[in-house]
Design an enzyme around this catalytic site. Structure first.
Site, PDB file in Angstrom:
ATOM      1  N   HIS A 101     -10.800  -2.460   2.015  1.00  0.00           N
ATOM      2  CA  HIS A 101     -11.112  -1.073   1.670  1.00  0.00           C
ATOM      3  C   HIS A 101     -11.980  -0.949   0.411  1.00  0.00           C
ATOM      4  O   HIS A 101     -11.756  -0.073  -0.432  1.00  0.00           O
ATOM      5  CB  HIS A 101      -9.800  -0.277   1.474  1.00  0.00           C
ATOM      6  N   ASN A 152      -0.738   2.222  -5.410  1.00  0.00           N
ATOM      7  CA  ASN A 152      -0.561   3.581  -5.960  1.00  0.00           C
ATOM      8  C   ASN A 152       0.847   4.040  -5.607  1.00  0.00           C
ATOM      9  O   ASN A 152       1.580   3.351  -4.899  1.00  0.00           O
ATOM     10  CB  ASN A 152      -1.613   4.573  -5.431  1.00  0.00           C
ATOM     11  N   ASP A 192       0.839  -1.205   0.000  1.00  0.00           N
ATOM     12  CA  ASP A 192       0.000   0.000   0.000  1.00  0.00           C
ATOM     13  C   ASP A 192       0.872   1.254   0.000  1.00  0.00           C
ATOM     14  O   ASP A 192       1.734   1.414   0.879  1.00  0.00           O
ATOM     15  CB  ASP A 192      -0.900  -0.023   1.248  1.00  0.00           C
ATOM     16  N   CYS A 245      -6.009   4.352  -3.371  1.00  0.00           N
ATOM     17  CA  CYS A 245      -6.226   2.956  -2.963  1.00  0.00           C
ATOM     18  C   CYS A 245      -7.364   2.186  -3.614  1.00  0.00           C
ATOM     19  O   CYS A 245      -7.159   1.298  -4.437  1.00  0.00           O
ATOM     20  CB  CYS A 245      -6.491   2.914  -1.462  1.00  0.00           C
TER      21      CYS A 245
HETATM   22 CA    CA Z   1      -2.809   3.194  -1.243  1.00  0.00          CA
END
Ligand code: CA
Length: 493
Positions: A177, A319, A65, A111
């Site tokens: 998420h 990302n 992440d 994200c």
């Molecule tokens: Ca992210």
């Protein structure tokens, strides 16, 4: 049950499958299901991938992440080494065993949309899931953001569901998420096991990265336990428990997303180590080391159980690196931005016996591609209407020629605190890249071959290329029914 299939043909195929699998028990019966699914090519593929008597290889997908393109310590390409400060020996080991991609892109610079693109094989613009959940509202901005979808629809047949349907045991570890409501969490999107995936995009408990985790899908470990270590333990346990059958493990680390927190002894190590102009945050470096150690724990478990040669391993980030915590130099910008620093990611695919160990690929690829790639590797018939925006990377992995792809697209009709430029669309075609900023529809054009750092805007000097890419971007937005921002009636300045 809860699922409504978007495509009739998929529904029929899947029901047919489940019917064939019904009552079957054990590996032999599952292999028959595999034969039913894959058709006559299966035996050839078994020989090709040297997987012995087993029908299908395991899949381990590791997603970091906010991990930037140059946050690794292996050479990232274009003549650049990796970080001179961060250490990722296990990710480097994976790169040495597989193919690494220099021009791999997340489908979004934040994200949730990228995660959905991996799960669905579709562009975020097509599924209207275009921002991190719950996004960022700027009520007095020039543009009003569209009414986007704050979850991944259950109608999507995820890659986990596609694999589960042919007998894979599926496990999600870490960050999900993709919706606030529990009906959108991993156990309802194709995962048999869910360790830690819920609505949150970062650790929410009072201990944040340490217990107590405050996570309804992850019981607390012993005092002092560090979340990233725990993710590696859960992943290794799942592998151990399912070593005798095909499995799909999706280990989506919460790290190295904020809050920047790490184990003290590792922080001390980096405090004592000379930093570089780009990379100098000891706590962030320690987070990376723990994440890398979890990758190593998984790789070691596969080797210990003698199934590493029967397991595809993918590594990617969702990302670009977050500016202020890391630096994506030579790439411009970072997370939430259209520039390469926001979207270009470290990426590795290990396909034992097929993808040449230590090979490097510079073809532009994107996170929508994993879905059809995995289906082809494990010999499941493609589901074209599902992964409509992905292209199988198998020709690249087999080193049998380039992909037949016109261009790659982005659509981010949102504001973000880390993006001073505002909502945008972008396209990469060959080595050309065009960015269109929606507030004023101003465009920038870059030649990435000569200008990796996007310093020289060629929009005025190359009008033909500018218009070609601009027209393609506009046509693509219409083709996927992209939601555009609109003038904000409350905008005053
Ligand atoms: Ca992210």
């Amino acid at each position: 049950m809860k699922r409504q299939f978007g495509q009739t043909d998929i529904a029929i195929n899947r029901r047919g499958f489940l019917k064939k699998c019904a009552g079957a028990a054990g590996g032999i019966a599952l292999s028959k299901c595999g034969l039913a699914a894959g058709g006559v090519l299966l035996s050839n593929r078994i020989l090709e991938s040297r997987v012995g008597q087993r029908a299908r290889p395991n899949i381990v997908f590791i997603l970091a992440d906010d991990f930037g393109w140059r946050d690794v310590s292996y050479d990232v390409g274009y003549g650049y080494s990796g970080s001179g400060y961060y250490e990722t020996p296990n990710i480097d080991r994976l790169a040495a065993q597989g193919m690494r991609f220099t021009d791999a892109y997340a489908a979004c610079p934040v994200c949730s949309p990228t995660r959905a693109s991996i799960m669905t094989g579709k562009y975020p613009a097509r599924i209207h899931l275009t921002d991190w959940i719950n996004g960022h509202n700027r009520p007095d901005a020039k543009l009003k953001i569209p009414d986007w979808t704050h979850y991944m629809r259950l109608e999507e047949v995820t890659i986990a569901e596609a694999l589960k349907a042919v007998g894979y045991k599926t496990c999600h570890v870490g960050k999900w998420h993709l919706g606030d409501d529990p009906i959108y969490w991993p156990e309802y999107q194709g995962f048999d096991v869910n360790k830690g995936g819920w609505k949150a995009g970062s650790p929410k408990g009072s201990g944040r990265y340490f217990v107590p985790y405050g996570n309804p899908r992850l019981e607390d470990g012993p005092p002092g336990e560090y979340l990233t270590d725990r993710e590696g333990i859960e992943a290794a346990n799942f592998i151990e428990q399912n070593k005798g059958r095909p499995f799909f493990l999706y280990m989506a680390h919460y790290a190295v997303h904020t809050p920047i927190m790490a184990k003290e002894d590792i922080i001390d190590k980096y405090k004592a180590k000379p930093s570089t102009p780009e990379h100098n945050n000891a706590t962030y470096a320690a987070m990376i080391q723990s994440m890398d150690e979890a990758v190593g724990r998984v790789m070691d478990k596969l080797e210990e159980l003698n199934i590493a040669d029967h397991t595809i391993v993918v590594f990617m980030s969702d990302n670009g690196g977050l500016l202020g915590k890391t630096n994506n130099t030579p790439l411009r910008g970072g997370k939430a931005q259209a520039y390469e620093g926001g979207i270009r990611e470290p990426m590795i695919i290990k396909w034992p016996g097929i993808a040449k160990a230590g090979s490097v690929c510079s073809e532009p690829v994107i996170s929508t591609d994993f879905y059809p790639t995995i289906l082809e590797i494990v010999n499941i018939a493609p589901k074209h209407q599902q992964h409509i925006d992905g292209i199988s990377l198998a020709p690249l992995l087999r080193q049998r020629g380039p992909l037949n792809r016109d261009a790659i697209y982005w659509h981010y009709p949102h504001y973000h605190p880390q993006n001073p430029y505002g909502p945008f669309g972008a396209i990469r075609k060959g080595h050309w890249k065009l960015i269109e900023y929606y507030e004023d529809m101003n465009v920038e054009l870059y030649n990435l071959k000569d200008d990796l750092s996007e310093q020289t805007d060629l929009a005025q000097s190359e009008p033909a290329k500018r218009d070609e890419l601009g027209n393609l971007l506009n046509a693509w937005r219409q083709s996927v029914n992209a939601q555009m921002p609109t003038p904000n009636p409350n905008y005053t300045s």
